[in-house]
Design a protein around this motif. Structure first.
Motif, PDB file in Angstrom:
ATOM      1  N   UNK A 109      -6.993   7.839  -0.485  1.00  0.00           N
ATOM      2  CA  UNK A 109      -6.353   6.750   0.273  1.00  0.00           C
ATOM      3  C   UNK A 109      -4.836   6.874   0.261  1.00  0.00           C
ATOM      4  N   UNK A 110      -4.258   7.199  -0.912  1.00  0.00           N
ATOM      5  CA  UNK A 110      -2.801   7.377  -0.996  1.00  0.00           C
ATOM      6  C   UNK A 110      -2.340   8.572  -0.166  1.00  0.00           C
ATOM      7  N   UNK A 111      -3.140   9.647  -0.167  1.00  0.00           N
ATOM      8  CA  UNK A 111      -2.785  10.833   0.616  1.00  0.00           C
ATOM      9  C   UNK A 111      -2.749  10.505   2.108  1.00  0.00           C
ATOM     10  N   UNK A 112      -3.723   9.715   2.574  1.00  0.00           N
ATOM     11  CA  UNK A 112      -3.746   9.335   3.990  1.00  0.00           C
ATOM     12  C   UNK A 112      -2.511   8.518   4.358  1.00  0.00           C
ATOM     13  N   UNK A 113      -2.124   7.583   3.477  1.00  0.00           N
ATOM     14  CA  UNK A 113      -0.924   6.771   3.746  1.00  0.00           C
ATOM     15  C   UNK A 113       0.330   7.642   3.778  1.00  0.00           C
ATOM     16  N   UNK A 114       0.447   8.585   2.856  1.00  0.00           N
ATOM     17  CA  UNK A 114       1.618   9.471   2.832  1.00  0.00           C
ATOM     18  C   UNK A 114       1.657  10.374   4.047  1.00  0.00           C
ATOM     19  N   UNK A 115       0.498  10.839   4.512  1.00  0.00           N
ATOM     20  CA  UNK A 115       0.454  11.673   5.724  1.00  0.00           C
ATOM     21  C   UNK A 115       0.881  10.877   6.949  1.00  0.00           C
ATOM     22  N   UNK A 116       0.576   9.591   6.983  1.00  0.00           N
ATOM     23  CA  UNK A 116       1.015   8.760   8.102  1.00  0.00           C
ATOM     24  C   UNK A 116       2.530   8.567   8.099  1.00  0.00           C
ATOM     25  N   UNK A 117       3.125   8.557   6.921  1.00  0.00           N
ATOM     26  CA  UNK A 117       4.586   8.387   6.837  1.00  0.00           C
ATOM     27  C   UNK A 117       5.344   9.696   7.024  1.00  0.00           C
TER      28      UNK A 117
ATOM     29  N   UNK B  18      -8.800  14.232  -5.728  1.00  0.00           N
ATOM     30  CA  UNK B  18     -10.222  14.060  -5.478  1.00  0.00           C
ATOM     31  C   UNK B  18     -10.733  12.667  -5.674  1.00  0.00           C
ATOM     32  N   UNK B  19      -9.986  11.777  -6.321  1.00  0.00           N
ATOM     33  CA  UNK B  19     -10.462  10.415  -6.525  1.00  0.00           C
ATOM     34  C   UNK B  19     -10.319   9.613  -5.230  1.00  0.00           C
ATOM     35  N   UNK B  20     -10.994   8.477  -5.184  1.00  0.00           N
ATOM     36  CA  UNK B  20     -10.964   7.634  -3.989  1.00  0.00           C
ATOM     37  C   UNK B  20      -9.563   7.097  -3.729  1.00  0.00           C
ATOM     38  N   UNK B  21      -8.924   6.615  -4.781  1.00  0.00           N
ATOM     39  CA  UNK B  21      -7.559   6.095  -4.614  1.00  0.00           C
ATOM     40  C   UNK B  21      -6.595   7.204  -4.215  1.00  0.00           C
ATOM     41  N   UNK B  22      -6.814   8.434  -4.721  1.00  0.00           N
ATOM     42  CA  UNK B  22      -5.955   9.556  -4.370  1.00  0.00           C
ATOM     43  C   UNK B  22      -6.089   9.906  -2.895  1.00  0.00           C
TER      44      UNK B  22
ATOM     45  N   UNK C 260       0.835  -1.208   0.000  1.00  0.00           N
ATOM     46  CA  UNK C 260       0.000   0.000   0.000  1.00  0.00           C
ATOM     47  C   UNK C 260       0.868   1.257   0.000  1.00  0.00           C
ATOM     48  N   UNK C 261       1.957   1.252   0.795  1.00  0.00           N
ATOM     49  CA  UNK C 261       2.842   2.415   0.837  1.00  0.00           C
ATOM     50  C   UNK C 261       3.554   2.601  -0.499  1.00  0.00           C
TER      51      UNK C 261
END
Length: 591
Positions: free
Chosen positions: A104-112, A98-102, A27-28
């Motif tokens: 989700x990816x933004x949330x993962x990057x913010x966690x890192x 604005x997309x769903x995958x975008x 996912x990352x």
């Protein structure tokens, strides 16, 4: 610029791995691909992701030992192309805001991101260095890299020197892992002049080259088991208070080698054995059996009382030499891995001369092998458990370790008194063996048979020649006698201390007196020089005064002489004018 942008995208991936201290999850990794919008990063690095199979991913039995057909290769290529196309579409979709995958990816990057932000300068430097190193046009785009050869980086590792009664000590032992190929130079700073640093490549078991007993600069390459740094020293009688040993690793680039422990290892368990040298036909000094119950990393040191003896120290496994080293007067094996029989293994220093042995109380036991023990020797070993350490290749066989030392070139000759002592030791050993054999035999007989044999066939052995006596009759060593002896010993120590302090005080006073006498002599010499200068000045003044008086007298005499000579020249004679007057008078009278 395409290659530079790809290097920048790859650098982001590696920078995040460096910040997190691990490989990214699926996912990352997908989030990073969405961030860079670069599907070419799907191509993995074959060096980082090897094609080895685990137990669950092994191919089926019917696929083993056969080559795929052309149809199978074509089918696999079609599947790979379809999967890759699907992933590319997902990555491009996730890169659109604005997309769903975008999201989700933004949330993962913010966690890192907090991991990156915690040391932003370090990760920014890592990012820039990676881009520069992996750019195809780096010489043209980044001329600043030409300054790298003028820079160095270093790291210090210091440990306190142990305060021990042994002359030889193991100061430092640590395994360093090399992240990248680099030029490295270790520099040792120690208040003890007699110290030595060994560096061993754990993959090959070879010790790196040394120049004048100091490690030379060397290009270190990454390996699996790392490099072991072992420092030994010969300590003086007294160490300075708070003395520390320090090693500085000077490298040409970052990151520098990382130790396997946060704090360097400098506390070790020591086993020491001493005995006498008894010459034998095999020229063996000693043989010790090492019983290993847990994997142990050790160092072996061997020393003889005779400094000119050539010694070969070796470690045997199943009577096969797996490590050895030759020395004169002393010898050391810096590193050796003793493996327990539960996980049998061979030494990583195979057929390589070494210097030293290490043991651990809970992981190893040393037993004297029934051999002729040679020479008064010192063997000291220090070790730490093998947790967080490297593990050499294993084999499916048990281990039976023996540490032995032998004399080379018949270099240990004994004089007559030493030979006589050796003969006594041999006789004593024979008598002890006979006594042991007799006791074992007696234990298997009945009491009546023992009495018959004792009275008829077994005369008593006389060991009085081998017993050292201080009194005519033996005295029982009870607590009172032991306390008395201890008090006498303390009195002797106190008396010696008082005499020593008195002597030191007298020496100190003598030194002060010598210094005072020196100052007095200097003062006398300075006074004599001052008086001499004074007398000399008076003499000069007297000479000048006398010379002045003499010159004044001479000038006066000359002046008086000149004054006397002046009137004689200026006054006319009185007889010349009177004669004409008389003539005139006479002439007048005649008229």
């Amino acid at each position: 610029m395409k290659s530079s942008s790809k290097a920048a995208h790859v650098s982001v991936y590696h920078m995040l791995c460096e910040a997190l201290g691990r490989e990214l999850t699926a996912q990352e990794r997908f989030a990073v691909l969405a961030l860079t919008a670069d599907p070419t990063l799907l191509a993995t690095d074959p060096e980082e992701h090897s094609t080895t199979f685990d137990a669950e991913s092994k191919p089926p039995e019917n696929w083993r030992d056969r080559h795929p057909t052309d149809n199978e290769v074509e089918a696999v290529s079609i599947l790979q192309a379809g999967i890759k196309g699907h992933l590319v579409q997902e990555i491009l979709e996730a890169s659109k805001p604005g997309t769903k995958d975008n999201l989700s990816a933004s949330k993962i990057l913010l966690d890192m991101w907090p991991k990156v932000k915690s040391d932003a300068d370090k990760h920014a430097v890592f990012l820039l260095c990676y881009i520069i190193e992996h750019s195809e046009r780096k010489d043209e785009l980044y001329p600043c890299q030409q300054d790298e050869w003028t820079k160095i980086t270093f790291a210090d590792y210091s440990v306190p020197l142990p305060d021990t009664t042994n002359s030889w000590v193991l100061v430092f032992r640590e395994v360093f892992h090399i992240p990248k190929e680099m030029l490295l130079l270790p520099k040792v700073y120690s208040p003890i002049p007699n110290n030595l640093l060994h560096i061993i490549n754990n993959d090959t078991g070879e010790e790196l080259e040394m120049i004048a007993n100091k490690p030379a600069d060397h290009v270190y390459k990454p390996n699996k088991l790392g490099y072991t740094f072992v420092a030994e020293a010969i300590t003086p009688e007294s160490l300075p208070v708070g003395a520390k040993w320090r090693m500085r690793l000077i490298g040409s680039r970052e990151p520098l080698p990382q130790p396997s422990h946060e704090r360097p290892s400098n506390v070790f368990t020591v086993k020491e054995f001493r005995d006498y040298y008894i010459p034998s036909n095999k020229h063996l000094i000693c043989r010790y059996s090492v019983q290993v119950t847990a994997d142990v990393l050790g160092t072996v040191y061997f020393q003889t009382s005779h400094p000119d003896v050539f010694i070969h120290l070796s470690i045997l496994d199943q009577e096969k030499k797996v490590a050895g080293e030759t020395g004169k007067g002393f010898v050391i094996i810096p590193v050796f891995c003793f493996l327990a029989n539960t996980v049998a293994a061979s030494s990583y220093r195979d057929d390589k001369n070494q210097k030293g042995l290490s043991t651990q109380d809970k992981g190893i036991k040393v037993v004297d092998v029934p051999q002729q023990i040679d020479g008064k020797d010192n063997t000291a070993g220090k070790s730490v458990p093998l947790s967080d350490q490297y593990h050499p290749p294993t084999e499916t066989m048990g281990h039976k370790y023996v540490v032995q030392a032998e004399v080379l070139y018949k270099s240990w000759d004994l004089d007559e008194s030493q030979l006589a002592f050796v003969h006594k030791l041999r006789d004593l050993e024979k008598n002890e063996l006979r006594a042991l054999s007799r006791s074992s035999f007696d234990a298997s007989l009945s009491p009546s048979t023992q009495k018959l044999i004792n009275t008829s066939f077994c005369p008593k052995m006389d060991f009085t020649a081998f017993i050292r006596r201080l009194k005519d009759s033996p005295v029982l060593m009870d607590s009172q006698l032991e306390e008395t002896r201890r008090m006498k010993h303390l009195e002797k120590i106190q008396t010696y201390s008082l005499v020593r302090e008195k002597i030191l005080e007298c020496r100190k006073q003598d030194e002060l007196n010598r210094k005072e006498l020196l100052r007095y002599q200097l003062n006398v010499y300075e006074n004599m020089q001052a008086a001499s200068r004074q007398h000399y000045q008076k003499f000069l003044d007297s000479c000048k005064a006398f010379n002045s008086r003499q010159m004044a007298a001479v000038e006066k005499q000359a002046l008086e002489g000149a004054q006397q000579a002046a009137p004689e020249k200026t006054t006319p004679p009185s007889a010349a004018p009177q004669k004409p007057k008389k003539g005139v008078k006479s002439a007048s009278k005649k008229k």
